[in-house]
Scaffold this active site. Structure first.
Site, PDB file in Angstrom:
ATOM      1  CB  SER A 135      -1.295  -0.412  -2.777  1.00  0.00           C
ATOM      2  OG  SER A 135      -1.745   0.378  -3.771  1.00  0.00           O
ATOM      3  CE1 TYR A 152       3.884   0.608  -4.843  1.00  0.00           C
ATOM      4  CE2 TYR A 152       1.763   0.767  -5.905  1.00  0.00           C
ATOM      5  CZ  TYR A 152       2.527   0.945  -4.843  1.00  0.00           C
ATOM      6  OH  TYR A 152       1.812   1.558  -3.716  1.00  0.00           O
TER       7      TYR A 152
END
Length: 261
Positions: A143, A156
């Site tokens: 990501s 996250y």
């Protein structure tokens, strides 16, 4: 149909929506045969209806059993496995350490790292014998959050840094038999990335954020709001023999956020 993946046999984990679903379509378009693992029963049913010739395993990618079953079904259907893609993920909606309830920290950490990290390990472990036999390749989903601050909360972002570590260490360990790379997407239109159930966020989807297209386009130099289909072609390239000299790296499908002033 093109031929970038002609004859390839692939398993896509987390294939029911968003990037994973787009990868299924792109791989099939490029000539691959694709099996899938998906947790959501409704998404499994939708996959069976939309792509009836695709082996669908409905199960939890954080468990050994589901991954073993998905790999076995792919190998039984195709006679082997050449490509493994993992698109599983869960989000924390930008929750910082100061906003995390100390009583929930253990559960939230365990859930985040089980989904975003342990699932990858289980998937790779299950597929390893078949991928060694074919001298195949693995593509994990990183990501932009693992490279730049502010694109997620503390759990996250740290989990996506861990996926970067998996790409690096697996590429080193599994060479020369298996190539391992990542795709690091930026924000994605149409994603069904859900929040942590342990924080009461599991009914919340990142893709349903109001004004998301404008927000995504406005924060990157290319001024584009990218879809799962846009990201999917990076997976196609890394899975193809055209990238046979590439391992241990990531493609950044993020609209150029790394050169933002």
């Amino acid at each position: 149909m093109s031929d970038w993946l002609d004859g390839k046999r692939a398993l896509v984990v987390g294939a029911g929506s968003g990037i994973g679903r787009a990868v299924v379509d792109a791989f099939r378009q490029e000539g691959a045969r694709v099996a899938v693992l998906e947790r959501d029963p409704l998404k499994c049913d939708a996959l069976r209806e939309a792509v009836p010739d695709t082996p669908v395993t409905c199960g939890d990618a954080t468990t050994r059993a589901a991954n073993d079953e998905a790999v076995a079904r792919a190998v039984d259907a195709f006679g082997g496995l050449d490509v493994l893609v993992d698109c599983v993920g869960v989000f924390d909606f930008y929750r910082g350490i100061g906003e995390l309830d100390a009583d929930l920290l253990d559960q939230a950490f365990d859930e985040m790292f089980a989904v975003n990290v342990k699932s990858h390990l289980h998937t790779v472990k299950a597929a390893l014998p078949a991928l060694r036999a074919s001298r195949g390749s693995i593509v994990l989903t990183e990501s932009t959050s693992g490279y730049f601050p502010g694109r997620g909360g503390v759990l996250y972002v740290s989990s996506k840094f861990a996926v970067r570590g998996l790409v690096t260490t697996l590429a080193h360990e599994l060479a020369p038999d298996i190539r391992v790379n990542g795709v690091a997407p930026g924000g994605t239109l149409g994603t069904d990335l859900r929040g942590l159930g342990s924080l009461g966020m599991d009914e919340r989807s990142l893709g349903s954020t109001p004004g998301r297209a404008e927000e995504l386009a406005g924060r990157v130099p290319l001024r584009v709001a990218l879809s799962g289909a846009d990201h999917a072609w990076s997976y196609v390239f890394l899975a193809s023999d055209r990238s046979r000299g590439i391992t241990g790296t990531a493609l950044h499908s993020d609209g150029g956020i790394g050169v933002k002033a």
